[in-house]
Scaffold this motif. Structure first.
Motif, PDB file in Angstrom:
ATOM      1  N   SER A   1      -9.159  -7.382  -5.769  1.00 29.86           N
ATOM      2  CA  SER A   1      -9.868  -8.661  -5.713  1.00 29.86           C
ATOM      3  C   SER A   1     -11.191  -8.441  -4.958  1.00 29.86           C
TER       4      SER A   1
ATOM      5  N   HIS B   1      -6.117  -0.165   6.809  1.00 26.69           N
ATOM      6  CA  HIS B   1      -7.062   0.190   5.736  1.00 26.69           C
ATOM      7  C   HIS B   1      -8.473  -0.160   6.155  1.00 26.69           C
TER       8      HIS B   1
ATOM      9  N   LEU C   1     -10.843   0.482  -0.941  1.00 27.48           N
ATOM     10  CA  LEU C   1      -9.998   0.473   0.257  1.00 27.48           C
ATOM     11  C   LEU C   1      -9.604   1.903   0.574  1.00 27.48           C
TER      12      LEU C   1
ATOM     13  N   LEU D   1      -9.758   1.133  -5.684  1.00 25.70           N
ATOM     14  CA  LEU D   1     -10.584  -0.068  -5.847  1.00 25.70           C
ATOM     15  C   LEU D   1      -9.765  -1.288  -5.449  1.00 25.70           C
ATOM     16  N   ASP D   2     -10.387  -2.191  -4.694  1.00 23.35           N
ATOM     17  CA  ASP D   2      -9.724  -3.430  -4.291  1.00 23.35           C
ATOM     18  C   ASP D   2      -9.483  -4.280  -5.539  1.00 23.35           C
TER      19      ASP D   2
ATOM     20  N   PHE E   1       0.829  -1.208   0.000  1.00 25.93           N
ATOM     21  CA  PHE E   1       0.000   0.000   0.000  1.00 25.93           C
ATOM     22  C   PHE E   1       0.869   1.265   0.000  1.00 25.93           C
TER      23      PHE E   1
ATOM     24  N   GLY F   1      -7.930 -11.898   9.622  1.00 27.07           N
ATOM     25  CA  GLY F   1      -8.075 -11.785   8.173  1.00 27.07           C
ATOM     26  C   GLY F   1      -7.229 -10.709   7.525  1.00 27.07           C
ATOM     27  N   GLN F   2      -6.375 -10.043   8.304  1.00 24.05           N
ATOM     28  CA  GLN F   2      -5.536  -9.001   7.707  1.00 24.05           C
ATOM     29  C   GLN F   2      -4.433  -9.639   6.873  1.00 24.05           C
ATOM     30  N   THR F   3      -4.303  -9.186   5.649  1.00 27.91           N
ATOM     31  CA  THR F   3      -3.251  -9.718   4.768  1.00 27.91           C
ATOM     32  C   THR F   3      -2.273  -8.631   4.344  1.00 27.91           C
TER      33      THR F   3
HETATM   34  P1  5GP Z   1      -7.067  -7.324   4.331  1.00 32.11           P
HETATM   35  O1  5GP Z   1      -7.290  -8.781   4.080  1.00 32.11           O
HETATM   36  O2  5GP Z   1      -5.658  -7.031   4.774  1.00 32.11           O
HETATM   37  O3  5GP Z   1      -8.103  -6.691   5.215  1.00 32.11           O
HETATM   38  O4  5GP Z   1      -7.296  -6.635   2.922  1.00 32.11           O
HETATM   39  C1  5GP Z   1      -6.309  -6.463   1.971  1.00 32.11           C
HETATM   40  C2  5GP Z   1      -7.019  -6.176   0.672  1.00 32.11           C
HETATM   41  O5  5GP Z   1      -6.078  -5.597  -0.204  1.00 32.11           O
HETATM   42  C3  5GP Z   1      -7.566  -7.420  -0.022  1.00 32.11           C
HETATM   43  O6  5GP Z   1      -8.978  -7.290  -0.185  1.00 32.11           O
HETATM   44  C4  5GP Z   1      -6.822  -7.467  -1.344  1.00 32.11           C
HETATM   45  O7  5GP Z   1      -7.642  -7.864  -2.413  1.00 32.11           O
HETATM   46  C5  5GP Z   1      -6.341  -6.038  -1.510  1.00 32.11           C
HETATM   47  N1  5GP Z   1      -5.093  -5.909  -2.223  1.00 32.11           N
HETATM   48  C6  5GP Z   1      -3.938  -6.604  -2.023  1.00 32.11           C
HETATM   49  N2  5GP Z   1      -2.978  -6.202  -2.882  1.00 32.11           N
HETATM   50  C7  5GP Z   1      -3.527  -5.204  -3.627  1.00 32.11           C
HETATM   51  C8  5GP Z   1      -3.030  -4.400  -4.680  1.00 32.11           C
HETATM   52  O8  5GP Z   1      -1.874  -4.498  -5.111  1.00 32.11           O
HETATM   53  N3  5GP Z   1      -3.894  -3.501  -5.205  1.00 32.11           N
HETATM   54  C9  5GP Z   1      -5.171  -3.340  -4.765  1.00 32.11           C
HETATM   55  N4  5GP Z   1      -5.927  -2.429  -5.357  1.00 32.11           N
HETATM   56  N5  5GP Z   1      -5.681  -4.096  -3.773  1.00 32.11           N
HETATM   57  C10 5GP Z   1      -4.867  -5.015  -3.215  1.00 32.11           C
END
Ligand code: 5GP
Ligand code: ZN
Length: 138
Positions: free
Chosen positions: A34, A101, A42, A31-32, A8, A94-96
């Motif tokens: 995925s 964010h 986000l 925009l996310d 990010f 669930g944080q990746t």
């Molecule tokens: P978390 O699981 O940490 O709450 O959400 C991370 C989000 O970031 C996921 O929904 C994932 O699809 C999104 N994400 C991860 N890498 C990227 C990226 O390179 N670009 C965008 N736009 N979204 C991303």
């Protein structure tokens, strides 16, 4: 403050492209990649804070105000029927991506994947609820 290994931070610096729908000095909203639904976005503070435990509370307040503004705007533009605001902290939750964010997730009647955010329920006895309540009282 940035983290050079953070995806990010790279998006905020423009090193990785993103579909940006809003930007000011403090925040970027993208925009996310995925999405859980059409328009899933986000909200990213430009400063790198890993999670809710780290983020400055005044900044968090401004993030929430912006989330409201965007929820109204996105609902008008997308014609969605409801809206989730979701924020994950730590892997177990669930944080990746470990840059704070907020997920802005438009919800639609009769959507294909309308089980987003559904969880199984746990049950506790009245005594257990009382114990939890007493432990948590602020
Ligand atoms: P978390 O699981 O940490 O709450 O959400 C991370 C989000 O970031 C996921 O929904 C994932 O699809 C999104 N994400 C991860 N890498 C990227 C990226 O390179 N670009 C965008 N736009 N979204 C991303
Ligand atoms: Zn970062």
């Amino acid at each position: 403050m940035r983290d050079e290994n953070c995806v990010f931070c790279k998006i905020i610096e423009g090193k990785i492209p993103s579909n940006t729908i809003y930007e000011d000095e403090e925040f970027k909203v993208i925009l996310d990649i995925s999405p859980a639904s059409k328009g899933h976005a986000l909200l990213l503070p430009k400063e790198h804070y890993a999670d809710i435990y780290e983020i400055d509370e005044e900044l968090l307040g401004r993030a929430m105000k912006l989330a409201k503004k965007l929820a109204i705007h996105m609902t008008e533009v997308l014609g969605c029927d409801g809206f989730n605001i979701l924020q994950n902290n730590h892997e177990v939750a669930g944080q990746t991506v470990f840059h704070f964010h907020m997920h802005l997730i438009p919800r639609y009647q009769n959507a294909k994947n309308d089980d987003i955010l559904m969880w199984n329920h746990e049950s506790f006895t009245a005594e257990e609820f009382a114990e939890i309540r007493d432990a948590l009282k602020l």
